[in-house]
Motif scaffolding. Structure first.
Motif, mmCIF file in Angstrom:
data_model
loop_
_atom_site.group_PDB
_atom_site.id
_atom_site.type_symbol
_atom_site.label_atom_id
_atom_site.label_comp_id
_atom_site.label_asym_id
_atom_site.label_seq_id
_atom_site.Cartn_x
_atom_site.Cartn_y
_atom_site.Cartn_z
ATOM 1 N N VAL A 1 -58.485 63.015 90.436
ATOM 2 C CA VAL A 1 -58.549 63.180 91.978
ATOM 3 C C VAL A 1 -58.801 64.331 92.608
ATOM 4 O O VAL A 1 -58.220 65.487 91.846
ATOM 5 C CB VAL A 1 -57.649 62.249 92.545
ATOM 6 C CG1 VAL A 1 -56.123 62.813 92.502
ATOM 7 C CG2 VAL A 1 -57.624 61.908 94.128
ATOM 8 N N ARG B 1 -62.850 54.287 104.345
ATOM 9 C CA ARG B 1 -63.317 54.184 102.639
ATOM 10 C C ARG B 1 -64.857 54.332 102.936
ATOM 11 O O ARG B 1 -65.472 53.737 103.435
ATOM 12 C CB ARG B 1 -63.013 52.648 102.291
ATOM 13 C CG ARG B 1 -61.736 52.360 101.871
ATOM 14 C CD ARG B 1 -61.296 53.294 100.741
ATOM 15 N NE ARG B 1 -61.780 53.218 99.430
ATOM 16 C CZ ARG B 1 -61.501 52.195 98.579
ATOM 17 N NH1 ARG B 1 -60.402 51.505 98.816
ATOM 18 N NH2 ARG B 1 -62.021 52.181 97.330
ATOM 19 N N SER C 1 -65.590 55.652 96.742
ATOM 20 C CA SER C 1 -64.268 56.099 96.061
ATOM 21 C C SER C 1 -63.498 57.097 96.981
ATOM 22 O O SER C 1 -62.545 57.705 96.405
ATOM 23 C CB SER C 1 -64.579 56.715 94.564
ATOM 24 O OG SER C 1 -65.386 57.754 94.670
ATOM 25 N N SER C 2 -64.142 57.443 97.996
ATOM 26 C CA SER C 2 -63.509 58.624 98.873
ATOM 27 C C SER C 2 -62.711 58.014 99.969
ATOM 28 O O SER C 2 -63.302 56.772 100.505
ATOM 29 C CB SER C 2 -64.335 59.338 99.614
ATOM 30 O OG SER C 2 -65.098 60.267 98.588
ATOM 31 N N CYS C 3 -61.686 58.539 100.501
ATOM 32 C CA CYS C 3 -60.826 57.929 101.594
ATOM 33 C C CYS C 3 -60.836 59.131 102.642
ATOM 34 O O CYS C 3 -60.200 60.125 102.219
ATOM 35 C CB CYS C 3 -59.416 57.477 101.184
ATOM 36 S SG CYS C 3 -59.092 56.145 100.199
ATOM 37 N N CYS D 1 -57.267 55.771 96.816
ATOM 38 C CA CYS D 1 -58.386 56.631 96.228
ATOM 39 C C CYS D 1 -57.662 57.626 95.468
ATOM 40 O O CYS D 1 -58.477 58.518 94.782
ATOM 41 C CB CYS D 1 -58.939 57.427 97.147
ATOM 42 S SG CYS D 1 -60.133 56.300 98.447
ATOM 43 N N GLY E 1 -60.895 59.311 92.533
ATOM 44 C CA GLY E 1 -61.499 59.374 93.779
ATOM 45 C C GLY E 1 -61.283 60.625 94.467
ATOM 46 O O GLY E 1 -60.889 61.672 93.917
ATOM 47 N N GLN E 2 -61.424 60.664 95.796
ATOM 48 C CA GLN E 2 -61.481 61.735 96.790
ATOM 49 C C GLN E 2 -60.375 61.569 97.947
ATOM 50 O O GLN E 2 -60.462 60.328 98.371
ATOM 51 C CB GLN E 2 -62.700 62.376 96.987
ATOM 52 C CG GLN E 2 -63.339 62.896 96.077
ATOM 53 C CD GLN E 2 -64.608 63.499 96.890
ATOM 54 O OE1 GLN E 2 -64.362 64.298 97.573
ATOM 55 N NE2 GLN E 2 -65.864 63.265 96.218
#
Ligand SMILES: *[C@@H]1O[C@H](CO)[C@@H](O)[C@H](O)[C@H]1NC(C)=O
Ligand SMILES: *[C@@H]1O[C@H](CO)[C@@H](O)[C@H](O)[C@H]1NC(C)=O
Ligand SMILES: *[C@@H]1O[C@H](CO)[C@@H](O)[C@H](O)[C@H]1NC(C)=O
Ligand SMILES: *[C@@H]1O[C@H](CO)[C@@H](O)[C@H](O)[C@H]1NC(C)=O
Ligand SMILES: *[C@@H]1O[C@H](CO)[C@@H](O)[C@H](O)[C@H]1NC(C)=O
Ligand SMILES: *[C@@H]1O[C@H](CO)[C@@H](O)[C@H](O)[C@H]1NC(C)=O
Ligand SMILES: *[C@@H]1O[C@H](CO)[C@@H](O)[C@H](O)[C@H]1NC(C)=O
Ligand SMILES: *[C@@H]1O[C@H](CO)[C@@H](O)[C@H](O)[C@H]1NC(C)=O
Ligand SMILES: *[C@@H]1O[C@H](CO)[C@@H](O)[C@H](O)[C@H]1NC(C)=O
Ligand SMILES: *[C@@H]1O[C@H](CO)[C@@H](O)[C@H](O)[C@H]1NC(C)=O
Ligand SMILES: *[C@@H]1O[C@H](CO)[C@@H](O)[C@H](O)[C@H]1NC(C)=O
Ligand SMILES: *[C@@H]1O[C@H](CO)[C@@H](O)[C@H](O)[C@H]1NC(C)=O
Length: 407
Positions: A78, A24, A27-29, A51, A55-56
């Motif tokens: 996303v 993590r 907000s990005s995985c 995410c 997120g991304q």
């Protein structure tokens, strides 16, 4: 302290065994592929879970192994970013038993994907490798083998953008688009080519169902059987700047396969298309009015219409069969049928302008059903198309042809 240490060690070991991991970063995985080539699908699903909203999801390792089905729907705002390859596994028994349903034609998919405001970016390098050779050899040319999975099903998707994705050796159809509105697919490169004596049958580029306002721009599709095809309830579809190597060209249908069911295809424009050795430029195909067998390989007796379809500004090179093709005679393999029975109404179809060459002497072969003759069929500027000599235009039940005369 000690037990925590052991726990961490254990979980690190466990992760190595079960597959990839997710890192993590806000907000990005970021999905990291397993080191031992085991299934990365659970980690990818975990990333979409964590995410998939605002997120991304970043898939930037060179190779991910996908050994199990993925269902990632309900995504929202996303970005999915892939620069590596996803390689689908070889366990045919598993895939045939576990595919997710398309909800039409008894077909299944290996990845069901959907959401609102999704950007899926492959940057021209992110690749889906379906390991399809295994499927072509296993299928031995059988049509629509049950459980042979579609590589990617895009469903219930709105206001989204798929860009720069490559697909090689798709297991079955490369993509299905269903129940989606306002989606752009651009810079898509597909090549499903068999290296054995078994054909890469049913490796359609994409089939579109129950969708509105879909644009497909700059696709390159290669493979003996590939095509782009609009099926039940596809409306306001734009296909631009595409190149087809082989395949059947731009297809409308097959449609009318479900007895008594009303389906339509309306407002389709295919323009600036290059067709190299494809069988047709633009072609339209319906089932007969008779019912023989059940879908996916049998059926018939469907109702509805296909109207306002334009195939223009095509460049043809050695198209093998004909430029314009209509048939209302599709039926269960081997059954003798009455091609004049379909009630499915075809109208307002325009082919041209087009340039280039066909290697046959048939410009067009158009067979409409006597039960539903076709009005509004128009050719624009066919003069420049070179043929092998003859310029045959064969017609049945064409009402008031415009811009041409039936041979
Ligand atoms: C489609 O997606 C929306 C949210 O994006 C969700 O509310 C709805 O339930 C989904 N419909 C189906 C049939 O999955
Ligand atoms: C769509 O998602 C992007 C992030 O990928 C976000 O920046 C943008 O605001 C979203 N658009 C809307 C209309 O929500
Ligand atoms: C293939 O999948 C089947 C069904 O899921 C499973 O029983 C079998 O053990 C798998 N084979 C291998 C080699 O993993
Ligand atoms: C539909 O698919 C299932 C499972 O994949 C298969 O067992 C069945 O034979 C298929 N039906 C037809 C008519 O092809
Ligand atoms: C069209 O897509 C191909 C990949 O298939 C890409 O190399 C090319 O740059 C794209 N063309 C444009 C104008 O974006
Ligand atoms: C498609 O793939 C086959 C085999 O992998 C290859 O021989 C062929 O050159 C490719 N075609 C294109 C247009 O890239
Ligand atoms: C065909 O492809 C399969 C799977 O990718 C590979 O194992 C095999 O060596 C290839 N055969 C030839 C003749 O290229
Ligand atoms: C696409 O190509 C496949 C393989 O030839 C064929 O089975 C399928 O009917 C085609 N789709 C359309 C709509 O023509
Ligand atoms: C296709 O769309 C028409 C018009 O909206 C609708 O009447 C029909 O029920 C739809 N067909 C299916 C199979 O959903
Ligand atoms: C036919 O469809 C095109 C879009 O493909 C649209 O621009 C045009 O207005 C439609 N014509 C009619 C008569 O509906
Ligand atoms: C087709 O296009 C015309 C003209 O833009 C529009 O009036 C009509 O509603 C469209 N048909 C469908 C099914 O969206
Ligand atoms: C089309 O045929 C001509 C003459 O046979 C040949 O020179 C040309 O290379 C062919 N083009 C393609 C794309 O196969």
């Amino acid at each position: 302290m000690l037990s925590l240490h052991i726990l961490l060690l254990l979980s690190a070991c466990a992760k190595l065994v079960i597959g990839g991991t997710v890192e993590r970063q806000g907000s990005s995985c970021v999905v990291h592929a397993s080191e031992d080539g085991s299934d990365d699908a659970p980690a990818i699903l975990e990333a979409f879970d964590a995410c998939g909203s605002d997120g991304q999801i970043l898939l930037q390792d060179p190779l991910y192994h996908i050994e199990s089905v993925m269902d990632t729907t309900g995504l929202n705002n996303v970005i999915v970013d892939i620069t590596g390859t996803m390689l689908w596994g070889t366990n045919i028994t598993y895939w045939r038993a576990n595919g997710l349903e398309l909800g039409y034609l008894n077909m299944t998919t290996a990845w069901r994907f959907g959401g609102d405001n999704v950007t899926f970016n492959g940057h021209g390098v992110g690749t889906f490798d379906g390991n399809g050779q295994l499927w072509y050899d296993f299928t031995k040319g059988v049509s629509n083998l049950p459980g042979r999975p579609i590589s990617l099903m895009v469903t219930n998707t709105t206001s989204s953008h798929f860009d720069g994705i490559r697909f090689v050796q798709s297991q079955f159809w490369t993509m299905a688009i269903k129940n989606s509105v306002d989606v752009l697919f651009e810079n898509i490169w597909i090549n499903s080519t068999s290296n054995s004596s078994q054909p890469a049958r049913n490796t359609d580029g994409v089939d579109v169902f129950f969708s509105d306002r879909i644009t497909m721009r700059n696709w390159t599709v290669t493979g003996g059987d590939d095509n782009i095809s609009m099926k039940a309830n596809s409306t306001n579809i734009l296909i631009q700047d595409c190149t087809f190597h082989g395949g059947l060209g731009v297809a409308i249908g097959s449609i009318g396969q479900y007895e008594g069911v009303f389906e339509r295809i309306e407002n389709v424009t295919a323009e600036r298309i290059t067709a190299l050795k494809s069988r047709y430029a633009g072609y339209i195909k319906t089932w007969t009015g008779e019912v023989n067998g059940v879908p996916p390989n049998g059926g018939g007796g469907g109702l509805g219409y296909a109207k306002n379809i334009t195939f223009r500004d095509f460049v043809l090179e050695n198209v093998t069969d004909s430029v314009a093709r209509i048939t209302q005679c599709t039926s269960f393999n081997g059954v003798t049928v009455d091609c004049n029975t379909s009630l499915f109404q075809i109208s307002d179809i325009t082919w041209g302008p087009m340039t280039g060459s066909i290697s046959s002497g048939t410009l067009a072969a158009m067979q409409c059903s006597r039960a539903a003759p076709c009005p509004g069929i128009e050719f624009v500027d066919f003069e420049e198309i070179e043929t092998s000599g003859k310029r045959t235009i064969s017609c049945s039940n064409i009402v008031d042809p415009e811009g041409f005369q039936c041979s």
